[in-house]
Motif scaffolding. Sequence first.
Motif, mmCIF file in Angstrom:
data_model
loop_
_atom_site.group_PDB
_atom_site.id
_atom_site.type_symbol
_atom_site.label_atom_id
_atom_site.label_comp_id
_atom_site.label_asym_id
_atom_site.label_seq_id
_atom_site.Cartn_x
_atom_site.Cartn_y
_atom_site.Cartn_z
ATOM 1 N N VAL A 69 36.804 42.678 37.833
ATOM 2 C CA VAL A 69 38.029 42.689 38.623
ATOM 3 C C VAL A 69 37.809 43.470 39.925
ATOM 4 N N PRO A 70 38.295 42.959 41.070
ATOM 5 C CA PRO A 70 38.132 43.682 42.340
ATOM 6 C C PRO A 70 38.843 45.039 42.318
ATOM 7 N N VAL A 71 38.222 46.020 42.952
ATOM 8 C CA VAL A 71 38.774 47.379 43.010
ATOM 9 C C VAL A 71 38.823 47.838 44.466
ATOM 10 N N ILE A 72 39.985 48.297 44.893
ATOM 11 C CA ILE A 72 40.132 48.931 46.206
ATOM 12 C C ILE A 72 40.477 50.392 45.981
ATOM 13 N N PHE A 73 39.642 51.278 46.517
ATOM 14 C CA PHE A 73 39.934 52.706 46.430
ATOM 15 C C PHE A 73 40.991 53.084 47.467
ATOM 16 N N ASP A 95 35.259 47.412 45.978
ATOM 17 C CA ASP A 95 35.237 46.295 46.923
ATOM 18 C C ASP A 95 35.751 46.689 48.301
ATOM 19 N N ASP A 96 36.500 47.773 48.368
ATOM 20 C CA ASP A 96 36.983 48.269 49.659
ATOM 21 C C ASP A 96 37.432 49.708 49.458
ATOM 22 N N TYR A 97 37.624 50.414 50.582
ATOM 23 C CA TYR A 97 37.938 51.844 50.545
ATOM 24 C C TYR A 97 38.925 52.110 51.670
ATOM 25 N N ILE A 98 40.152 52.511 51.324
ATOM 26 C CA ILE A 98 41.208 52.700 52.316
ATOM 27 C C ILE A 98 41.729 54.134 52.216
ATOM 28 N N THR A 99 41.798 54.802 53.342
ATOM 29 C CA THR A 99 42.256 56.184 53.342
ATOM 30 C C THR A 99 43.765 56.265 53.567
ATOM 31 N N LYS A 100 44.370 57.285 52.968
ATOM 32 C CA LYS A 100 45.788 57.569 53.152
ATOM 33 C C LYS A 100 45.942 58.533 54.337
ATOM 34 N N PRO A 101 47.056 58.442 55.061
ATOM 35 C CA PRO A 101 48.139 57.469 54.911
ATOM 36 C C PRO A 101 47.704 56.105 55.444
ATOM 37 N N TYR A 102 47.995 55.068 54.695
ATOM 38 C CA TYR A 102 47.591 53.717 55.072
ATOM 39 C C TYR A 102 48.723 53.026 55.818
ATOM 40 N N ARG A 135 43.941 43.795 53.773
ATOM 41 C CA ARG A 135 42.696 44.110 53.058
ATOM 42 C C ARG A 135 42.754 43.585 51.616
ATOM 43 N N ILE A 136 43.931 43.681 50.996
ATOM 44 C CA ILE A 136 44.102 43.143 49.643
ATOM 45 C C ILE A 136 43.854 41.638 49.649
ATOM 46 N N ALA A 137 44.477 40.947 50.618
ATOM 47 C CA ALA A 137 44.302 39.491 50.709
ATOM 48 C C ALA A 137 42.840 39.129 50.924
ATOM 49 N N ALA A 138 42.138 39.911 51.751
ATOM 50 C CA ALA A 138 40.731 39.634 52.038
ATOM 51 C C ALA A 138 39.869 39.821 50.789
ATOM 52 N N VAL A 139 40.145 40.880 50.031
ATOM 53 C CA VAL A 139 39.360 41.124 48.814
ATOM 54 C C VAL A 139 39.634 40.046 47.773
ATOM 55 N N LEU A 140 40.893 39.662 47.616
ATOM 56 C CA LEU A 140 41.216 38.590 46.671
ATOM 57 C C LEU A 140 40.538 37.284 47.078
ATOM 58 N N ARG A 179 37.712 36.948 48.820
ATOM 59 C CA ARG A 179 36.273 37.034 48.542
ATOM 60 C C ARG A 179 35.995 36.924 47.051
ATOM 61 N N ALA A 180 36.856 37.558 46.260
ATOM 62 C CA ALA A 180 36.605 37.610 44.818
ATOM 63 C C ALA A 180 36.928 36.301 44.125
ATOM 64 N N GLY A 181 37.951 35.606 44.648
ATOM 65 C CA GLY A 181 38.431 34.450 43.921
ATOM 66 C C GLY A 181 38.011 33.120 44.458
ATOM 67 N N GLY A 182 37.357 33.079 45.609
ATOM 68 C CA GLY A 182 36.977 31.803 46.191
ATOM 69 C C GLY A 182 38.226 30.977 46.425
ATOM 70 N N ALA A 183 38.316 29.847 45.766
ATOM 71 C CA ALA A 183 39.482 28.983 45.941
ATOM 72 C C ALA A 183 40.731 29.599 45.353
ATOM 73 N N ALA A 184 40.584 30.676 44.568
ATOM 74 C CA ALA A 184 41.760 31.261 43.938
ATOM 75 C C ALA A 184 42.716 31.856 44.950
ATOM 76 N N GLU A 185 42.212 32.119 46.205
ATOM 77 C CA GLU A 185 43.143 32.663 47.187
ATOM 78 C C GLU A 185 44.225 31.651 47.535
ATOM 79 N N LYS A 186 43.990 30.371 47.184
ATOM 80 C CA LYS A 186 45.008 29.366 47.432
ATOM 81 C C LYS A 186 46.049 29.463 46.334
ATOM 82 N N GLU A 187 46.590 30.654 46.207
ATOM 83 C CA GLU A 187 47.555 30.955 45.168
ATOM 84 C C GLU A 187 48.758 30.035 45.292
#
Length: 223
Positions: A73-77, A96-103, A111-116, A118-126
């Motif tokens: 499963v993709p993980v964003i810190f 899969d990504d690293y985001i500092t607070k305050p975001y 960034r969430i959409a981009a990671v999904l 990359r991770a899901g290929g065609a699955a981004e076509k939710e």
Amino acid sequence: MRKILIIEDDPLIRRELKILLESALYEAVSLTGFENIPEQIQAENPDLILLDVNLPGISGFDVCTRIRERMDVPVIFLTSRTDSMDELTGMLKGGDDYITKPYQPPLLLARIAAVLKRAGGAAEKENTKFAHHGVELDIAGCSLAYGNNHAELTKSEMKILYQLFQRPGEFVSRMDLIEYLWENRIFIDDNTLSVHVARIRDKLKGIGVQDFLETKRGIGYRI
């Protein structure tokens, strides 16, 4: 609907993230206990995890290592730590990504959409389209369609219909709708809800749909 699991010990940040994600039409769930985290993750089976680095009694980096032993499963810190070595550590641990607070909320969602993607290929076509009895709700386009007829929706109308299309044949109470809209920072009361529902009915009628949205006094609405 894609499910995002929030692993964050600050209750205010957890709530803020949940509101943000649900406003973007993700399903958002969060952990409130931090023992046996991998087992809890497997039970939730999320599409993506937002993981704080500083958790009670355990490092988010170690949690990510344990996640990677079991699942992909993709993980964003998400962290207030800005040391570049921490970011490198996060990537080496399988993040899969690293985001500092305050975001910035738009940046986080992007960034969430981009990671999904990359991770899901065609699955981004939710699936952003829902259909019931020939009526189609297009979440991305914020519109209704029936045959060749279309009607534009306001954000509030779309969210009301989204709740109904998620539960076809089931009555959704007025209070549930009001609470959902309030949580998504759409400020609405009982009278305003009635106005929105009346407008939805008018738009359905305008595209040639009759008796699609049913009201049961004292219970709520259903399609």
